[in-house]
Motif scaffolding. Sequence first.
Motif, mmCIF file in Angstrom:
data_model
loop_
_atom_site.group_PDB
_atom_site.id
_atom_site.type_symbol
_atom_site.label_atom_id
_atom_site.label_comp_id
_atom_site.label_asym_id
_atom_site.label_seq_id
_atom_site.Cartn_x
_atom_site.Cartn_y
_atom_site.Cartn_z
ATOM 1 N N ARG A 22 0.841 -1.202 0.000
ATOM 2 C CA ARG A 22 0.000 0.000 0.000
ATOM 3 C C ARG A 22 0.874 1.248 0.000
ATOM 4 O O ARG A 22 2.063 1.202 0.307
ATOM 5 N N GLY A 23 0.248 2.366 -0.329
ATOM 6 C CA GLY A 23 0.921 3.637 -0.141
ATOM 7 C C GLY A 23 1.208 3.858 1.330
ATOM 8 O O GLY A 23 0.592 3.226 2.205
ATOM 9 N N VAL A 24 2.148 4.764 1.614
ATOM 10 C CA VAL A 24 2.590 4.975 2.997
ATOM 11 C C VAL A 24 2.509 6.454 3.356
ATOM 12 O O VAL A 24 2.991 7.312 2.609
ATOM 13 N N ASP A 25 1.894 6.744 4.488
ATOM 14 C CA ASP A 25 1.952 8.069 5.095
ATOM 15 C C ASP A 25 2.984 8.022 6.221
ATOM 16 O O ASP A 25 2.905 7.149 7.098
ATOM 17 N N VAL A 26 3.950 8.937 6.183
ATOM 18 C CA VAL A 26 4.975 9.004 7.224
ATOM 19 C C VAL A 26 4.820 10.324 7.962
ATOM 20 O O VAL A 26 4.851 11.399 7.343
ATOM 21 N N LEU A 27 4.632 10.260 9.273
ATOM 22 C CA LEU A 27 4.525 11.459 10.095
ATOM 23 C C LEU A 27 5.910 11.776 10.652
ATOM 24 O O LEU A 27 6.543 10.920 11.267
ATOM 25 N N ALA A 28 6.372 12.990 10.427
ATOM 26 C CA ALA A 28 7.722 13.358 10.872
ATOM 27 C C ALA A 28 7.672 14.704 11.578
ATOM 28 O O ALA A 28 7.256 15.695 10.982
ATOM 29 N N TRP A 29 8.079 14.706 12.858
ATOM 30 C CA TRP A 29 8.145 15.981 13.582
ATOM 31 C C TRP A 29 9.378 16.061 14.469
ATOM 32 O O TRP A 29 9.470 16.888 15.346
ATOM 33 N N GLU A 30 10.350 15.208 14.189
ATOM 34 C CA GLU A 30 11.627 15.253 14.902
ATOM 35 C C GLU A 30 12.608 14.365 14.151
ATOM 36 O O GLU A 30 12.287 13.831 13.090
ATOM 37 N N PRO A 38 -6.655 6.264 6.080
ATOM 38 C CA PRO A 38 -6.737 4.912 6.653
ATOM 39 C C PRO A 38 -6.556 3.800 5.632
ATOM 40 O O PRO A 38 -6.366 2.638 6.011
ATOM 41 N N ALA A 39 -6.588 4.133 4.352
ATOM 42 C CA ALA A 39 -6.346 3.128 3.314
ATOM 43 C C ALA A 39 -4.851 2.871 3.116
ATOM 44 O O ALA A 39 -4.469 1.929 2.420
ATOM 45 N N ARG A 40 -4.018 3.714 3.722
ATOM 46 C CA ARG A 40 -2.575 3.615 3.542
ATOM 47 C C ARG A 40 -1.903 3.137 4.826
ATOM 48 O O ARG A 40 -2.460 3.278 5.921
ATOM 49 N N ASP A 41 -0.722 2.563 4.694
ATOM 50 C CA ASP A 41 0.082 2.293 5.880
ATOM 51 C C ASP A 41 0.548 3.616 6.475
ATOM 52 O O ASP A 41 0.670 4.621 5.761
ATOM 53 N N CYS A 42 0.800 3.629 7.780
ATOM 54 C CA CYS A 42 1.224 4.865 8.440
ATOM 55 C C CYS A 42 2.375 4.551 9.399
ATOM 56 O O CYS A 42 2.294 3.625 10.217
ATOM 57 N N VAL A 43 3.451 5.328 9.283
ATOM 58 C CA VAL A 43 4.647 5.154 10.106
ATOM 59 C C VAL A 43 4.840 6.416 10.943
ATOM 60 O O VAL A 43 4.818 7.527 10.398
ATOM 61 N N PHE A 44 5.050 6.268 12.248
ATOM 62 C CA PHE A 44 5.152 7.436 13.118
ATOM 63 C C PHE A 44 5.811 7.054 14.433
ATOM 64 O O PHE A 44 5.886 5.876 14.799
ATOM 65 N N VAL A 45 6.306 8.052 15.141
ATOM 66 C CA VAL A 45 6.749 7.859 16.517
ATOM 67 C C VAL A 45 5.591 8.239 17.444
ATOM 68 O O VAL A 45 4.727 9.029 17.062
ATOM 69 N N TRP A 46 5.568 7.649 18.633
ATOM 70 C CA TRP A 46 4.551 8.083 19.602
ATOM 71 C C TRP A 46 5.049 9.306 20.368
ATOM 72 O O TRP A 46 4.303 10.243 20.609
#
Length: 382
Positions: A84-92, A129-137
């Motif tokens: 699937r497509g990927v959403d990556v959340l990056a804030w650090e 929600p249709a995509r994978d999501c990668v993030f830190v908590w």
Amino acid sequence: MLKPANPRFSSGPCAKRPGFSLAGLESALLGRSHRAGDAKSRLAEVITRSRAILGMPADYRLGIVPASDTGAVEMALWSLLGPRGVDVLAWESFSAEWAHDIEAELKLPDVRLLRADYGKLPELSAVDPARDCVFVWNGTTSGVRLTDGDWISDGRQGLTICDATSAAFAMELPWPKLDVVTWSWQKVLGGEAAHGMLALSPRAVARLEAHKPAWPLPKIFRLTKGGKLIEGIFKGDTINTPSMLCVEDALDGLRWAEGIGGLKGLIARTEGNLATIAGWVAQSDWARFLAEVPATRSCTSVCLRIVAPWFTALDHAAQAKAAARLSAILEAEGVALDAASYRDAPPGLRIWCGATVEQADVAALLPWLDQAFARVTAEFSA
């Protein structure tokens, strides 16, 4: 002024638990094969105790993997991404590293980077929600944490891959919202480095068994064999050789955690440390939290920015020099070791306040921060 009894405020490896002694590791199975029955039993005990303290769902797998949290995250990225497509959340810094690896190393064709500056969170409602999501908590280098998992859809089709290394054992994690969770031993429980933990939901296991990556996987990344999950990894049969001394140390920390009330006790200690710093920041004329929204302030990696007018008037290089001098004074005085901000973060301070840090030590440190900053002010604003 009173000095902290333990000046170790490093954000990793972190302070050992209160009362720690090397004598507590005398039962370590040194010189034994990690595949021997006794050794596998100790490894399995780390898994069992970790699951219980964290309240992990019974149908999630948990295993010990190589190369700390970094190894656990990379194992997940290289093994699971692609369908699937990927959403990556990056804030650090570290979330930005995962974004780089997904884009530049895996070279996935459909990657969206949802970025935010230090001190902020990305727009969580933009996650598909249709995509994978990668993030830190928890942003270890920014001091900004997620407050909940409400932004993650219960009906998602993609997987959620969460780097929780500076959150696990210090913050509540919404397990049903998280398909992959990683952390390392050297953070909140103050364990020794080089070992990671990898938790997988049933959805993540199904992906592993159905998906064959288009790229080669090194041995230490392989979680399946013949299209089936290697169950032994999640029962103490590790992929590579672990340190049995580190295993004994991890068990020491887990037993201590159980003795102070488990997850609730760990969270209470950590939040108490944050509250102590928050009271001081509220009265400070030169320090503020890097996290802009109070609810997102990390209770583990507490990041502070400097707002004194003479400091903000400096260019970035001069700010970095002044902030480095501040942390050097704290170290020379023996009141705070390794308290400098991360190299990629805005110049300031980063004070680890995880569960192994005593609140009395945090309180003792605060007057020294003011004294050290007064010295830096005299040196740089003359």
